[in-house]
Scaffold this active site. Structure first.
Site, mmCIF file in Angstrom:
data_model
loop_
_atom_site.group_PDB
_atom_site.id
_atom_site.type_symbol
_atom_site.label_atom_id
_atom_site.label_comp_id
_atom_site.label_asym_id
_atom_site.label_seq_id
_atom_site.Cartn_x
_atom_site.Cartn_y
_atom_site.Cartn_z
ATOM 1 N N ASP A 1 55.025 -28.621 -37.182
ATOM 2 C CA ASP A 1 55.495 -29.490 -36.094
ATOM 3 C C ASP A 1 54.659 -29.191 -34.849
ATOM 4 O O ASP A 1 53.737 -28.373 -34.911
ATOM 5 C CB ASP A 1 57.002 -29.280 -35.831
ATOM 6 C CG ASP A 1 57.690 -30.580 -35.457
ATOM 7 O OD1 ASP A 1 57.250 -31.197 -34.472
ATOM 8 O OD2 ASP A 1 58.650 -30.993 -36.142
ATOM 9 N N HIS B 1 54.068 -35.492 -34.621
ATOM 10 C CA HIS B 1 54.470 -34.072 -34.582
ATOM 11 C C HIS B 1 53.271 -33.195 -34.945
ATOM 12 O O HIS B 1 53.365 -32.288 -35.767
ATOM 13 C CB HIS B 1 55.653 -33.829 -35.527
ATOM 14 C CG HIS B 1 56.937 -34.413 -35.014
ATOM 15 N ND1 HIS B 1 57.695 -33.825 -34.032
ATOM 16 C CD2 HIS B 1 57.590 -35.560 -35.335
ATOM 17 C CE1 HIS B 1 58.764 -34.562 -33.763
ATOM 18 N NE2 HIS B 1 58.723 -35.637 -34.535
ATOM 19 N N GLU C 1 59.174 -40.402 -35.585
ATOM 20 C CA GLU C 1 58.931 -40.316 -34.137
ATOM 21 C C GLU C 1 57.447 -40.354 -33.766
ATOM 22 O O GLU C 1 56.997 -39.593 -32.914
ATOM 23 C CB GLU C 1 59.564 -39.031 -33.588
ATOM 24 C CG GLU C 1 61.063 -39.003 -33.774
ATOM 25 C CD GLU C 1 61.719 -37.722 -33.272
ATOM 26 O OE1 GLU C 1 62.760 -37.819 -32.614
ATOM 27 O OE2 GLU C 1 61.206 -36.619 -33.548
ATOM 28 N N TYR D 1 73.472 -33.420 -38.835
ATOM 29 C CA TYR D 1 72.569 -32.528 -38.090
ATOM 30 C C TYR D 1 73.321 -31.273 -37.642
ATOM 31 O O TYR D 1 74.131 -31.301 -36.731
ATOM 32 C CB TYR D 1 71.948 -33.262 -36.890
ATOM 33 C CG TYR D 1 70.662 -34.000 -37.237
ATOM 34 C CD1 TYR D 1 70.416 -34.446 -38.545
ATOM 35 C CD2 TYR D 1 69.676 -34.236 -36.284
ATOM 36 C CE1 TYR D 1 69.232 -35.103 -38.861
ATOM 37 C CE2 TYR D 1 68.493 -34.896 -36.605
ATOM 38 C CZ TYR D 1 68.280 -35.328 -37.899
ATOM 39 O OH TYR D 1 67.110 -35.982 -38.218
#
Ligand code: ACM
Length: 518
Positions: A176, A248, A312, A418
């Site tokens: 990441d 990422h 993302e 989560y």
């Protein structure tokens, strides 16, 4: 040892202290006295028998194993009539324990049920007949070690807890913006540079701009990864490695700037959030880099599925790059979403050429999942149909859309799964209520939903104690969501078992290791 709770609507009056709760439990009356030395015999692989013996040793039992089942206290028998790769039948009667299954994995799960009963009462077992098999084949726990590296002993402890709960998939988030945590031999700077950052944002979800000025680093050598894979294999857990692309990407671009799209230098990020750094997928060298990385990953990990992230992705740098926009034009792509899908499909074909299957977060479909990002639907490109879409974000209706298009789905809808969310935002009862098959999914598509994942993102989880606080007792709730069919679930029963049996036992195991959990 039986928990005296009256439960309606399930197959027995008093619940056995078992999580996940079996599909069919029939108490036949009486108990079986447990001897001081346990004999275990039967037709399982040496590694499964070893694992069973080690688990009993860990509970301070003297154990004698044998390949013959006759005369053993716990008898393991292959029986092809017990249908399903993970199914088992367990009979505890006054003379002993018999586990039958058509596979090693089924026998191992039958043993885990016995183990939970022994953990609740060392002296006697209730006489029962249990027929059991999971509702879903994908029961996953994800650990993010990119944000805070924990190391293999912590991973093994989590694998131990997954084992008890019959979870079968460990999703390992290894790269990441804040760290690259897996040795890639062809590209040593990924770990030499990419695994180190000089400081770390603190402040939790309030996202204050405060930092702990202290280096953070760590990565797994391939040898260490092989050790963890073997540890998981013995426990019938498959590992799904995740290598994030094309976003990422900061840590890798910091190591090899030519991987990036922008001219500005990238750093291994100390801050958390979503960054604009994105791989330059228009450059054939970058695509070759990923083929090299995936080749090493595939050589290392034996499981079928390779996760490529895909979430993302910010398109700002692509749109600002003359190389990328020229490439898009040449390929007749109108939107950056098309470019992402095109690149994802390239990776998918490569992974399939090696006999494996690709999985990625649900942004890879090109659907709108973020309110805060300007969305442009892809126009010319469609995600490869063999992909497993890992749903985490967006309208739950997107799950229906994906299965109708023919994709397999793993459901990890964030507001239910989560683990980094606070207990205030995600109370245990809400975790427990999660249903992988979203309401409104037509019955003919339900089997395309393979199961669920629960995710522990570790931005704000620096220590092992933090990890345990967020993960337990939630992990048990997700294990039951994945294993126990909806009609056999009961929050009241689960909550009782957690309070009286599962959490006290976990606290003891943790305190032996110096870990404190609430
Ligand atoms: C994710 O939480 N970005 C998959």
């Amino acid at each position: 040892m039986l928990i005296a709770v009256a439960i309606t609507g399930i197959t027995c009056n008093a619940a056995l202290p078992l999580v996940p709760y079996p599909q069919q439990v029939k108490e036949t009356g009486g108990t079986l006295v447990v001897p001081p030395v346990l004999t275990v015999g039967g037709e399982v692989s040496a590694s499964t028998m070893d694992c069973i013996a080690r688990e009993l040793h860990g509970m301070k039992w003297q154990v004698i194993t044998s390949v013959k089942s006759s005369g053993a206290f716990i008898r393991l028998k292959q029986n092809q009539k017990v249908q399903g790769k993970e199914a088992y039948r367990l009979v505890i009667h006054k003379k002993g324990v018999q586990i039958e299954a058509s596979t090693d994995q089924g026998l191992f799960y039958g043993f885990q049920t016995v183990r939970q009963l022994l953990e609740a009462d060392r002296k006697s077992l209730p006489c029962v007949e249990i027929n059991d098999s999971p509702a879903f084949s994908w029961r996953a726990f994800m650990l993010d070690e990119a944000r805070h590296f924990k190391g293999k002993e912590v991973v093994k402890r989590m694998l131990d807890e997954m084992t008890r709960l019959k979870m079968n998939t460990f999703h390992w988030h290894l790269t990441d913006d804040q760290g690259w945590r897996i040795e890639i031999r062809k590209y040593p700077l990924l770990t030499e540079i990419g695994s180190k950052r000089d400081s770390t944002q603190t402040g939790g979800n309030s996202r204050t701009n405060t930092y702990r000025i202290e280096p953070h680093s760590g990565y797994y050598t391939q040898q260490e990864i092989a050790e963890v894979i073997e540890y998981a294999r013995q426990r019938h857990i498959t590992i799904v490695p995740e290598i994030e692309m094309p976003g990422h990407a900061s840590a890798a671009i910091a190591a090899y700037p030519w991987l990036g799209t922008a001219e500005t230098r990238a750093h291994v990020q100390a801050k958390f959030g979503v960054f604009e750094n994105v791989y330059n997928v228009a450059d054939p060298r970058v695509r070759s880099f990923f083929e090299d990385v995936l080749t090493e990953v595939i050589d290392l990990f034996p499981g079928e599925v390779i996760h490529i992230g895909g979430d993302e992705v910010r398109y700002t740098q692509w749109l600002a790059s003359s190389q990328v926009t020229a490439f898009m034009k040449e390929q007749q792509m109108n939107t950056p979403a098309d470019l992402q899908i095109w690149f994802t499909n390239k990776m998918s074909s490569f992974i399939e050429s090696k006999g494996r299957r690709m999985m990625g977060w649900n942004e890879i479909t090109g659907d709108k999942v973020h309110d805060h990002v300007e969305h442009q639907a892809p126009q010319s490109t469609q995600l490869a149909k063999s992909t497993i879409v890992h749903f985490w974000r967006g309208d739950p209706e997107l799950v229906r859309k994906a299965v109708e298009k023919g994709y397999s789905v793993v459901n990890s809808y964030h507001s239910f799964t989560y683990m980094d969310y606070t207990y205030q935002n995600l109370p245990l009862e809400k975790s427990y209520s999660f249903q992988p098959v979203t309401e409104g999914i037509p019955a003919e598509y339900a089997s395309q939903i393979l199961g669920l994942g629960t995710q522990l993102w570790c931005e704000w989880i620096p220590t092992e104690n933090d990890l345990y606080r967020q993960a337990f007792p939630r992990l048990a709730a997700y294990a039951e969501c994945g294993w126990t069919r909806q009609e056999h679930k009961s929050w009241e029963r689960f909550n009782q078992i957690i309070t009286h049996s599962l959490m006290p036992a976990l606290r003891v195991r943790c305190s032996e290791k110096g870990i404190i959990i609430n």
